[in-house]
Design a protein around this motif. Structure first.
Motif, PDB file in Angstrom:
ATOM      1  N   ALA A  76       0.829  -1.213   0.000  1.00 42.25           N
ATOM      2  CA  ALA A  76       0.000   0.000   0.000  1.00 42.25           C
ATOM      3  C   ALA A  76       0.857   1.253   0.000  1.00 42.25           C
ATOM      4  CB  ALA A  76      -0.933  -0.005   1.207  1.00 42.25           C
ATOM      5  N   GLU A  77       1.972   1.235   0.742  1.00 48.45           N
ATOM      6  CA  GLU A  77       2.879   2.379   0.729  1.00 48.45           C
ATOM      7  C   GLU A  77       3.542   2.531  -0.637  1.00 48.45           C
ATOM      8  OE1 GLU A  77       4.083   5.111   2.778  1.00 48.45           O
ATOM      9  OE2 GLU A  77       2.026   4.647   3.327  1.00 48.45           O
ATOM     10  N   GLY A  78       3.818   1.394  -1.296  1.00 49.71           N
ATOM     11  CA  GLY A  78       4.344   1.456  -2.657  1.00 49.71           C
ATOM     12  C   GLY A  78       3.347   2.094  -3.603  1.00 49.71           C
ATOM     13  N   ALA A  79       2.072   1.799  -3.390  1.00 54.10           N
ATOM     14  CA  ALA A  79       1.017   2.411  -4.199  1.00 54.10           C
ATOM     15  C   ALA A  79       0.951   3.915  -3.945  1.00 54.10           C
ATOM     16  CB  ALA A  79      -0.326   1.757  -3.888  1.00 54.10           C
ATOM     17  N   GLN A  80       1.134   4.319  -2.666  1.00 55.76           N
ATOM     18  CA  GLN A  80       1.120   5.745  -2.341  1.00 55.76           C
ATOM     19  C   GLN A  80       2.268   6.485  -3.031  1.00 55.76           C
ATOM     20  OE1 GLN A  80      -2.290   6.046  -0.890  1.00 55.76           O
ATOM     21  NE2 GLN A  80      -0.998   7.844  -0.643  1.00 55.76           N
ATOM     22  N   GLU A  81       3.446   5.849  -3.066  1.00 55.99           N
ATOM     23  CA  GLU A  81       4.583   6.487  -3.744  1.00 55.99           C
ATOM     24  C   GLU A  81       4.281   6.662  -5.229  1.00 55.99           C
ATOM     25  OE1 GLU A  81       9.422   6.089  -4.210  1.00 55.99           O
ATOM     26  OE2 GLU A  81       8.240   4.286  -3.872  1.00 55.99           O
ATOM     27  N   ALA A  82       3.701   5.624  -5.846  1.00 49.39           N
ATOM     28  CA  ALA A  82       3.350   5.720  -7.263  1.00 49.39           C
ATOM     29  C   ALA A  82       2.313   6.815  -7.489  1.00 49.39           C
ATOM     30  CB  ALA A  82       2.808   4.367  -7.754  1.00 49.39           C
ATOM     31  N   LYS A  83       1.376   6.949  -6.553  1.00 51.11           N
ATOM     32  CA  LYS A  83       0.334   7.970  -6.667  1.00 51.11           C
ATOM     33  C   LYS A  83       0.930   9.374  -6.587  1.00 51.11           C
ATOM     34  CE  LYS A  83      -3.477   7.037  -4.568  1.00 51.11           C
ATOM     35  NZ  LYS A  83      -4.511   6.855  -3.508  1.00 51.11           N
TER      36      LYS A  83
END
Length: 337
Positions: free
Chosen positions: A50-57
């Motif tokens: 989920a944190e990886g998704a936040q970075e991508a966002k």
């Protein structure tokens, strides 16, 4: 008392479980402990994704803003090219109207040399203007082509980030689904025991966290404001991608906390770890941000005394915990703002 955790994160401590339920039997207790360990690992994996998704966002938002600016620049350059092209067309018409004979022949057959010389001067001016406009046209066209290539490159990068965002988000959801499936295979009474145990543990953590929060009373400045803001959220539930006001993920909590102190941070632990001033581990002070994992996938705010306030993972709540309590995620950076 804040709302208790969901059933999907119903297991908090194998050691505590075995001490509470010794009558369950060695084999059954071992099975519950194994399930708990697997569920915890799945929830941690989900939180990391989920944190990886936040970075991508965060990267996608920045790239989208950049793309919009470049597209606007391309539109302006396109209008410039069109305007110069029209000017060249007008010049060509004027040159055609001025005649096509060479200047020497026109002078030879001219009945009025003075009138001819005046016209020749106008023709030369038109030619110079055409040459200047041609150079401008070529330069503007080159700039437009370069900008168009940049737009194409940015669009490709946007597509890559959109794919990564979707993949990381889906991965996180799959891990949580696997954890729920493991729990669903337990007997009803075991699930209820684990749920009750987890709720009791979270309530105990909340009570001890509220006591520990008093240590922030003497912290001043922006760091103090951010720290006290985060401590006020103790007991709120962790939710992927949440940034308040009643649910949080780790970077959402730190983002809002420092926003209250006038510091703008992105909603991503990895992105936050590249901001502020780097501090040696041994010199960290209350209010500093602590970053964990390689790559960075978690962040908390240092409280002092080896403790931090953070939003741990799915199924848990905002709490004060030991800053070395993340197991396989080592402390990798300390930043001050």
């Amino acid at each position: 008392m804040r709302k208790a955790m969901s059933a999907g994160a119903a297991v908090a401590s194998a050691v505590f479980l075995l001490s509470i339920f010794p009558s369950t039997g060695a084999n059954a207790a071992q099975t519950l402990a194994q399930v708990q360990a697997q569920v915890n690992r799945l929830e941690e994996d989900a939180t990391e994704a989920a944190e990886g998704a936040q970075e991508a966002k965060v990267k996608l938002a920045a790239l989208t803003r950049s793309l919009a600016g470049i597209q606007a620049q391309a539109a302006i350059q396109g209008k410039t090219v069109d305007a110069i092209s029209k000017t060249l067309g007008v010049i060509a018409v004027n040159q055609y109207k001025s005649g096509t004979l060479s200047q020497s022949l026109e002078l030879l057959f001219s009945s009025d040399p003075a009138l001819y010389l005046s016209s020749a001067g106008s023709l030369e001016a038109i030619t110079r203007r055409k040459s200047t406009q041609l150079r401008k046209f070529q330069s503007a066209e080159q700039q437009l082509n370069a900008t168009s290539l940049t737009v194409s490159d940015r669009l490709a990068q946007v597509k890559v980030l959109q794919t990564k965002l979707a993949e990381r988000s889906a991965f996180a959801q799959r891990k949580l689904a696997q954890a729920e499936l493991l729990l669903s295979k337990l007997k009803k009474e075991d699930r209820e025991r684990l749920a009750k145990l987890a709720e009791d543990r979270e309530n105990a953590d909340q009570a001890s966290s509220l006591v520990a929060a008093k240590a922030a009373a003497g912290v001043s400045g922006r760091s103090g404001i951010a720290l006290k803001y985060a401590l006020k959220q103790i007991g709120d539930r962790y939710v992927f991608g949440a940034a308040g006001l009643t649910t949080w993920d780790c970077s959402g909590l730190t983002m809002r906390a420092f926003q209250s102190a006038g510091v703008s941070l992105p909603h991503s632990s990895a992105a936050q770890s590249r901001m502020g001033k780097s501090i040696p581990f041994g010199q960290k002070k209350p209010g500093d941000l602590l970053f964990f994992g390689r790559p960075v996938s978690h962040v908390g705010i240092y409280l002092g005394g080896g403790r931090m306030v953070h939003a741990p993972r799915s199924g848990s709540r905002v709490k004060v915990a030991e800053s070395n309590s993340l197991g396989r995620k080592p402390l990798v950076a300390v930043r001050r703002f």
